[in-house]
Design an enzyme around this catalytic site. Structure first.
Site, mmCIF file in Angstrom:
data_model
loop_
_atom_site.group_PDB
_atom_site.id
_atom_site.type_symbol
_atom_site.label_atom_id
_atom_site.label_comp_id
_atom_site.label_asym_id
_atom_site.label_seq_id
_atom_site.Cartn_x
_atom_site.Cartn_y
_atom_site.Cartn_z
ATOM 1 N N ARG A 1 11.272 -66.778 27.092
ATOM 2 C CA ARG A 1 9.814 -66.883 27.114
ATOM 3 C C ARG A 1 9.451 -68.326 26.779
ATOM 4 O O ARG A 1 10.314 -69.110 26.388
ATOM 5 C CB ARG A 1 9.188 -65.915 26.098
ATOM 6 C CG ARG A 1 9.934 -65.926 24.762
ATOM 7 C CD ARG A 1 9.064 -65.648 23.611
ATOM 8 N NE ARG A 1 8.091 -66.684 23.417
ATOM 9 C CZ ARG A 1 8.381 -67.875 22.905
ATOM 10 N NH1 ARG A 1 9.598 -68.197 22.552
ATOM 11 N NH2 ARG A 1 7.430 -68.782 22.760
ATOM 12 N N GLN B 1 5.772 -64.314 17.587
ATOM 13 C CA GLN B 1 6.661 -65.431 17.943
ATOM 14 C C GLN B 1 6.690 -66.489 16.837
ATOM 15 O O GLN B 1 7.698 -67.183 16.679
ATOM 16 C CB GLN B 1 6.190 -66.096 19.246
ATOM 17 C CG GLN B 1 6.373 -65.243 20.492
ATOM 18 C CD GLN B 1 5.112 -64.487 20.838
ATOM 19 O OE1 GLN B 1 4.370 -64.068 19.949
ATOM 20 N NE2 GLN B 1 4.853 -64.293 22.105
ATOM 21 N N ASP C 1 0.672 -72.869 27.987
ATOM 22 C CA ASP C 1 1.361 -72.245 29.121
ATOM 23 C C ASP C 1 0.802 -72.726 30.454
ATOM 24 O O ASP C 1 1.451 -72.610 31.493
ATOM 25 C CB ASP C 1 1.247 -70.725 29.024
ATOM 26 C CG ASP C 1 1.826 -70.263 27.702
ATOM 27 O OD1 ASP C 1 1.056 -70.207 26.718
ATOM 28 O OD2 ASP C 1 3.037 -70.014 27.633
ATOM 29 N N LYS D 1 -1.234 -69.123 23.899
ATOM 30 C CA LYS D 1 -1.108 -67.803 23.266
ATOM 31 C C LYS D 1 -2.422 -67.367 22.627
ATOM 32 O O LYS D 1 -3.143 -68.165 22.030
ATOM 33 C CB LYS D 1 0.020 -67.878 22.228
ATOM 34 C CG LYS D 1 0.343 -66.605 21.506
ATOM 35 C CD LYS D 1 0.616 -65.438 22.417
ATOM 36 C CE LYS D 1 1.714 -65.681 23.430
ATOM 37 N NZ LYS D 1 1.809 -64.583 24.441
HETATM 38 O O1 MRU Z 1 4.170 -64.958 25.638
HETATM 39 P P1 MRU Z 1 5.023 -66.134 25.357
HETATM 40 O O2 MRU Z 1 5.749 -66.081 24.071
HETATM 41 O O3 MRU Z 1 5.907 -66.541 26.511
HETATM 42 O O4 MRU Z 1 3.937 -67.244 25.192
HETATM 43 C C1 MRU Z 1 4.120 -68.489 25.571
HETATM 44 C C2 MRU Z 1 4.251 -69.343 24.414
HETATM 45 O O5 MRU Z 1 5.357 -69.558 23.981
HETATM 46 C C3 MRU Z 1 3.090 -69.890 23.771
HETATM 47 O O6 MRU Z 1 1.883 -69.576 24.316
HETATM 48 C C4 MRU Z 1 3.302 -71.334 23.470
HETATM 49 O O7 MRU Z 1 2.409 -71.728 22.524
HETATM 50 C C5 MRU Z 1 3.172 -72.205 24.674
HETATM 51 S S1 MRU Z 1 4.564 -72.250 25.634
HETATM 52 C C6 MRU Z 1 5.454 -73.473 24.881
#
Ligand code: MRU
Length: 374
Positions: free
Chosen positions: A54, A211, A252, A263
């Site tokens: 992820r 996370q 993301d 997130k």
């Molecule tokens: O749902 P996830 O854990 O894949 O979410 C993505 C992320 O890891 C976060 O949103 C993060 O802050 C940005 S991606 C480095």
């Protein structure tokens, strides 16, 4: 990055069998360290969807290696059959998670490279293998550079409070587990720590999948960086009392105008930071910009995951992993996985090319090749 003193990336080819992709399965962390073998596109798609892997950069690298697996497993009867199979695999991989733009970016990069490679299937497979490695190496190098640029922000705060730790708040996991190495938001933190600048990280737990509590805390612990895990709602209180010097998060998908998809819960931290004059920075490699999207709030697709992730919580008890129900069994739950922080709340973007304003001029100033004609 180091795990028990041994250097690991998050994804790599099995040393004695290059038809196998290996990943760190992030689901059992921090309690168990498990390496998983993947050999097919459905296995890679499931690993992305169910979040064995992820995070923005790692999803891009997983797309790269997933397309290499697609090429390995595609029919060799003709170039046309091969091409149709890898196109279909690309669609399957892209359908796994909608918000992270690195996924489509990694798939498209592989399709372009395979299309340009020699007119036989073997050359295309070799090209996909090379490109998967290039994507992974590039991700690690870009994150290293994000660290080099971002550390200046932490140094500046440190100079203003000599001898005291710089308090940094981060949300979710934008650490090395979310990339191939170093991380985005954590890269400046590791760089500062390694230079002897005292830092302390407030780690948002990041419900519902935790996370922050599970992954960021584990990473920082492995690297010896002082940190404290906090419930998601604590940040505003800490900011009001001067206990946060700077917020650094990942993203993301960020529009070329500077709107930041990240997130769920990031937006609320940005609002609290603005109200308390705390600088709010977002760290990202250029692979996470969406060069077509102008309005993040209106256009960034927000993944909605199964409500069971909200209703249940997983942890470690009696020497084993376990999951327990938190809510009344019959209560429905909604699970919006991301939100969008408008550019006006973002102090700056930390990229592999430097730090810029979260605005069209700022972003395109660093990436002029992305300017559209007219
Ligand atoms: O749902 P996830 O854990 O894949 O979410 C993505 C992320 O890891 C976060 O949103 C993060 O802050 C940005 S991606 C480095």
């Amino acid at each position: 990055m180091n795990v028990n003193g041994q250097h690991f990336r998050t994804i790599w080819l099995k040393p004695d069998d290059p038809t196998v992709v290996q990943i760190i399965d992030q689901r059992p962390l921090p309690h168990e360290f498990v390496i998983e073998d993947l050999t097919t596109v459905p296995e890679m798609a499931a690993a992305i969807q169910e979040m064995h892997v992820r995070g923005a950069g790692l999803i891009g690298a997983a797309a790269g290696y997933g397309m290499y697996l697609a090429a390995l497993n595609a029919p060799r009867t003709s170039v046309a059959d091969f091409g149709a199979a890898v196109e279909l695999a690309g669609e399957q991989l892209k359908a796994t998670r909608p918000t992270a733009v690195n996924l489509a970016w990694g798939v498209q990069r592989q399709l372009d490279v395979m299309a340009a490679a020699g007119d036989d299937v073997e050359s295309k497979i070799e090209a996909a293998l090379r490109e998967a490695q290039v994507i992974a190496d590039e991700d690690a190098e870009w994150c290293r550079r994000i660290g080099e640029h971002g550390v200046s922000l932490i140094e500046a705060v440190s100079r203003s409070k000599p001898g005291e730790p710089v308090n940094i708040l981060t949300h979710c996991n934008a650490g090395w587990l979310a990339f191939v190495d170093y991380g985005s938001a954590t890269a400046p933190i590791y760089a500062a720590h390694d230079r002897g600048i005292p830092v302390h990280v407030w780690v948002d737990e990041t419900r519902p999948r935790n996370q922050g509590a599970r992954l960021t805390a584990w990473e920082l612990n492995e690297h010896g960086v002082p940190h404290t895990v906090i419930a998601d709602n604590v940040g505003g209180h800490l900011m009001q009392h001067g206990l946060v010097d700077i917020v650094i998060t990942g993203t993301d998908r960020t529009t070329y105008t500077g709107d930041v998809g990240n997130k769920i819960g990031t937006y609320l931290k940005a609002l609290a930071a603005r109200d308390n004059n705390v600088p709010f920075y977002v760290a990202l490699p250029s692979s996470t910009f969406d060069w077509e999207m102008r309005d993040g709030v209106g256009e960034i697709p927000i993944e909605q995951r199964d409500g069971t992730e909200v209703k249940y919580i997983s942890g470690w008890a009696d020497d084993q992993r376990c999951t327990v129900l938190l809510t009344p069994a019959d209560s429905p739950a909604a699970n919006y996985a991301f939100d969008v922080t408008p550019a006006r709340l973002v102090t700056g973007l930390i990229t592999e090319r430097g730090i810029c304003a979260a605005s069209e001029e700022g972003v395109l100033g660093l990436y002029p090749e992305q300017r559209k004609e007219g």
